[in-house]
Design an enzyme around this catalytic site. Structure first.
Site, PDB file in Angstrom:
ATOM      1  CE  LYS A  37      16.208  10.579  10.455  1.00 16.16           C
ATOM      2  NZ  LYS A  37      15.650  11.788   9.863  1.00 16.16           N
TER       3      LYS A  37
ATOM      4  CD  GLN B   4      15.314  13.028   6.498  1.00 21.46           C
ATOM      5  OE1 GLN B   4      14.813  12.307   7.362  1.00 21.46           O
ATOM      6  NE2 GLN B   4      16.480  13.612   6.664  1.00 21.46           N
TER       7      GLN B   4
ATOM      8  CG  ASP C  46      11.113  14.961  13.059  1.00 17.82           C
ATOM      9  OD1 ASP C  46      12.213  14.531  13.436  1.00 17.82           O
ATOM     10  OD2 ASP C  46      10.772  15.047  11.866  1.00 17.82           O
TER      11      ASP C  46
END
Ligand code: GUN
Length: 289
Positions: free
Chosen positions: A53, A97, A120
């Site tokens: 990422k 995460q 997200d």
């Protein structure tokens, strides 16, 4: 004839290239899109994902800040870290995460992140906008990536029968909503571990999407000849030679039956990252408007 491979890396590259003019407009306004990634503990697989990422951010011109906190952190301190990131006006996107240590409530974490910074797309308010098919929300990255990749690959979706195996809040459920939307117009079945006669249900699919996290679950005789197969699975397995490698949820023999298939690695994975970049740029645009 073996299936045509949908190249997720090539598709992701196009998405990332398409973000360049939007990043340039933000930069002209003095705004650098900025993503904060929070990693709890030193899980190796998560570290690898986070690195991917961070590298994508660098390619696109997004600033990234990596916040590593110990696995022993008190849950209240993790929430305080999120509060600080929410309050920091230079940060446009926040990602914590997964997986988190089992003692931590991932739903509470998703809800704590500010709706506007929820790149997200897991916050209940963003998922609510998706349920209502309203614009302006941030859409979960993997479902958005799967839809984009199918469109990019010229796969017809309208009027098709789609079967999604897996009902997760992160992939299966939001993907079903996206595909059933007006304008996309798929007829969607969500199958799961308790679905009776799962192979027969899968055989009805024109487009079969496997998102269960069980290596090689979907076999060649679960697939209608000529169907499109999307493999969302990322499972680390040890093969017969003792080598560790990535396996999808779809057995390799499916490539002999399907007309189109996404590979693992190099299929949905890069698309998830590209959509995260897109969400971060969108979040920066909305916050600087
Ligand atoms: N772990 C694996 N994939 C993801 C993702 O898309 N978002 C977050 N937050 N964690 C993940």
């Amino acid at each position: 004839m073996p299936a045509r491979i949908l190249d997720g890396r090539a598709c992701a590259q196009e998405v990332e290239a398409g973000l360049a003019p939007r990043v340039a407009i933000l930069t002209d306004k003095g705004v650098t899109p900025h993503l904060a990634v929070v990693l709890v503990g030193g899980d190796h697989a998560s570290q690898v994902y986070v690195k991917g990422k961070v590298r994508a951010c660098a390619r696109v011109g997004i600033k990234s800040t990596n916040i590593e906190v110990p696995v022993t952190i008190a849950f209240s301190d993790l929430l305080s870290t999120i509060d600080e990131l929410n309050a920091d006006l230079t940060i446009h996107g926040i990602l914590v995460q997964s997986p988190l240590p089992p003692r931590m409530d991932e739903l509470e974490v998703s809800e704590r992140i500010s709706v506007q910074k929820d790149v997200d797309g897991f916050h209940p308010a963003n998922l609510g906008l998706l349920v209502q098919a309203r614009k302006g929300g941030l859409v979960p990255c993997t479902p958005a990536g799967v839809l984009h990749m199918l469109e990019w690959g010229g796969v017809e979706i309208a009027s098709k029968r789609v079967v999604i195996v897996g009902r997760s809040r992160i992939v299966g459920m939001p993907l079903a909503l996206l595909l059933a939307r007006k304008g996309v117009d798929a007829t969607v079945t969500i199958a799961h571990s308790r679905t009776p006669e799962l192979p027969a249900v899968c055989c009805e699919a024109d487009v079969l999407i496997a998102a269960v996290g069980v290596a090689g679950l979907v076999k060649a005789d679960w697939v209608k000849p000529g169907a499109v197969v999307v493999d969302v699975g990322v499972n680390r397995i040890v093969d017969a030679d003792g080598e560790s490698r990535l396996s999808g949820d779809v057995d390799p023999a499916v490539a002999e039956v399907a007309s189109v298939i996404t590979p693992v690695p190099g299929g949905v994975g890069p698309m998830t990252i590209a959509m995260l970049m897109q969400n971060t740029v969108t979040a920066a645009e909305l916050q600087s408007a």
